[in-house]
Design a protein around this motif. Structure first.
Motif, PDB file in Angstrom:
ATOM      1  N   ASP A  52     -54.572  54.957 -25.080  1.00  0.00           N
ATOM      2  CA  ASP A  52     -55.797  55.585 -25.590  1.00  0.00           C
ATOM      3  C   ASP A  52     -55.510  56.994 -26.101  1.00  0.00           C
ATOM      4  N   THR A  53     -54.615  57.713 -25.422  1.00  0.00           N
ATOM      5  CA  THR A  53     -54.265  59.078 -25.844  1.00  0.00           C
ATOM      6  C   THR A  53     -53.649  59.076 -27.232  1.00  0.00           C
ATOM      7  N   ALA A  54     -52.744  58.140 -27.488  1.00  0.00           N
ATOM      8  CA  ALA A  54     -52.102  58.056 -28.796  1.00  0.00           C
ATOM      9  C   ALA A  54     -53.122  57.786 -29.888  1.00  0.00           C
ATOM     10  N   GLY A  72     -41.258  69.355 -34.744  1.00  0.00           N
ATOM     11  CA  GLY A  72     -40.288  69.462 -33.664  1.00  0.00           C
ATOM     12  C   GLY A  72     -40.781  70.174 -32.429  1.00  0.00           C
ATOM     13  N   ASP A  73     -41.673  71.169 -32.608  1.00  0.00           N
ATOM     14  CA  ASP A  73     -42.145  71.943 -31.466  1.00  0.00           C
ATOM     15  C   ASP A  73     -43.504  72.537 -31.819  1.00  0.00           C
ATOM     16  N   VAL A  74     -44.531  72.184 -31.065  1.00  0.00           N
ATOM     17  CA  VAL A  74     -45.880  72.677 -31.372  1.00  0.00           C
ATOM     18  C   VAL A  74     -46.005  74.186 -31.196  1.00  0.00           C
ATOM     19  N   ALA A 134     -51.076  70.306 -28.225  1.00  0.00           N
ATOM     20  CA  ALA A 134     -50.738  71.116 -27.057  1.00  0.00           C
ATOM     21  C   ALA A 134     -51.752  70.904 -25.939  1.00  0.00           C
ATOM     22  N   ALA A 135     -53.026  70.814 -26.296  1.00  0.00           N
ATOM     23  CA  ALA A 135     -54.072  70.603 -25.294  1.00  0.00           C
ATOM     24  C   ALA A 135     -53.908  69.265 -24.587  1.00  0.00           C
ATOM     25  N   ALA A 136     -53.309  68.292 -25.269  1.00  0.00           N
ATOM     26  CA  ALA A 136     -53.091  66.962 -24.687  1.00  0.00           C
ATOM     27  C   ALA A 136     -51.735  66.842 -24.008  1.00  0.00           C
ATOM     28  N   GLY A 137     -50.969  67.943 -23.951  1.00  0.00           N
ATOM     29  CA  GLY A 137     -49.671  67.909 -23.298  1.00  0.00           C
ATOM     30  C   GLY A 137     -48.554  67.343 -24.167  1.00  0.00           C
ATOM     31  N   ILE A 138     -48.771  67.338 -25.472  1.00  0.00           N
ATOM     32  CA  ILE A 138     -47.763  66.839 -26.405  1.00  0.00           C
ATOM     33  C   ILE A 138     -47.043  68.021 -27.040  1.00  0.00           C
ATOM     34  N   ASP A 184     -46.977  56.908 -35.687  1.00  0.00           N
ATOM     35  CA  ASP A 184     -47.080  58.281 -35.222  1.00  0.00           C
ATOM     36  C   ASP A 184     -46.606  58.336 -33.775  1.00  0.00           C
ATOM     37  N   PHE A 185     -45.439  58.951 -33.565  1.00  0.00           N
ATOM     38  CA  PHE A 185     -44.859  59.039 -32.224  1.00  0.00           C
ATOM     39  C   PHE A 185     -45.191  60.392 -31.584  1.00  0.00           C
ATOM     40  N   PHE A 186     -45.452  60.373 -30.269  1.00  0.00           N
ATOM     41  CA  PHE A 186     -45.807  61.589 -29.537  1.00  0.00           C
ATOM     42  C   PHE A 186     -44.893  61.742 -28.321  1.00  0.00           C
ATOM     43  N   ALA A 187     -44.339  62.967 -28.158  1.00  0.00           N
ATOM     44  CA  ALA A 187     -43.430  63.227 -27.046  1.00  0.00           C
ATOM     45  C   ALA A 187     -43.929  64.402 -26.215  1.00  0.00           C
TER      46      ALA A 187
END
Length: 245
Positions: A66-68, A96-98, A112-116, A135-138
């Protein structure tokens, strides 16, 4: 060895989507597989969503979580981010880096608010008037290395082939359903005309005209009326094909 691995992964992906009932389910399966593949590659839990574009309209269709899905929809709403750029340019786009990347400030805040901490958009080739992007999230920066990006591109190529196959199958099934419905409609009308011809000793054109007039008089669809006549005639107690005007 890479080609063999890709062939095996493609076979697994086709098997995975083979039992799905619609394109959304296919896309959910693709993103789940994509997330697992990138998790294995990076050694860290990766989430994935997929966006489709058709005739310049985009929509987030599926995701591994759901987050993605929510993060991808935020990007589509903003109209700004690596996924959007990847869809426009047709090449992978890396955030590469928020904290240090100056691009897409509003979307970086949402991530950033979602911890990504980093994201990667990788396009998939579909038809001429359609496109898609993974769309990949790390949760940490530096995970989408050159090797990881190459793996994501490899997977996107494979997933694009599987998705094109799924779309063709879905389109063929839809056409078959429409053809069957049309044939069923024609069959009911033809049988009903045959019943009227046998009972009234008239031609097929005359029988069809009787059926058409009855349809108009009763304000009932021609096929529904024909089917009701067939059902009455083939039931346990056949009745005459008589219509009151």
């Amino acid at each position: 060895m890479v080609d063999q691995d890709m062939a095996e992964d493609f076979e697994r992906l086709v098997e995975l989507i083979g039992g799905t009932e619609d394109i959304k389910s296919v896309l959910n399966a693709i993103t789940t597989f994509a997330a697992a593949t990138m998790t294995d590659t990076t050694g860290t839990s990766i989430e994935c969503a997929v966006t489709l574009r058709r005739r310049k309209h985009t929509a987030t269709i599926g995701g591994s979580s759901d987050t993605a899905v929510v993060l991808d929809r935020i990007e589509q709403t903003l109209g700004d981010g690596p996924c959007v750029d990847a869809l426009e340019t047709g090449v992978p786009v890396l955030l590469g880096d928020v904290d240090s990347d100056p691009r897409w400030p509003e979307y970086r805040k949402a991530l950033a608010a979602a911890g990504i901490a980093s994201a990667l958009g990788v396009p998939m080739k579909l038809q001429d008037d359609a496109g898609a992007v993974l769309d990949f999230f790390a949760p940490a920066s530096g995970l989408f290395s050159e090797r990881a990006v190459s793996e994501a591109v490899r997977f996107a190529d494979m997933a694009g082939m599987a998705l094109r196959l799924a779309i063709r199958i879905a389109s063929a099934d839809q056409r078959a359903e429409h053809l069957k419905a049309a044939m069923d409609t024609r069959t009911a009308i033809d049988v009903a005309c045959g019943i009227i011809m046998a009972q009234n000793q008239c031609s097929k054109d005359q029988a069809f005209e009787v059926l058409r007039r009855a349809s108009n008089t009763r304000n009932q669809k021609l096929n529904d009326l024909a089917q009701s006549l067939v059902d009455r005639f083939t039931g346990p107690q056949p009745t005459a094909a008589y219509f009151e005007d």
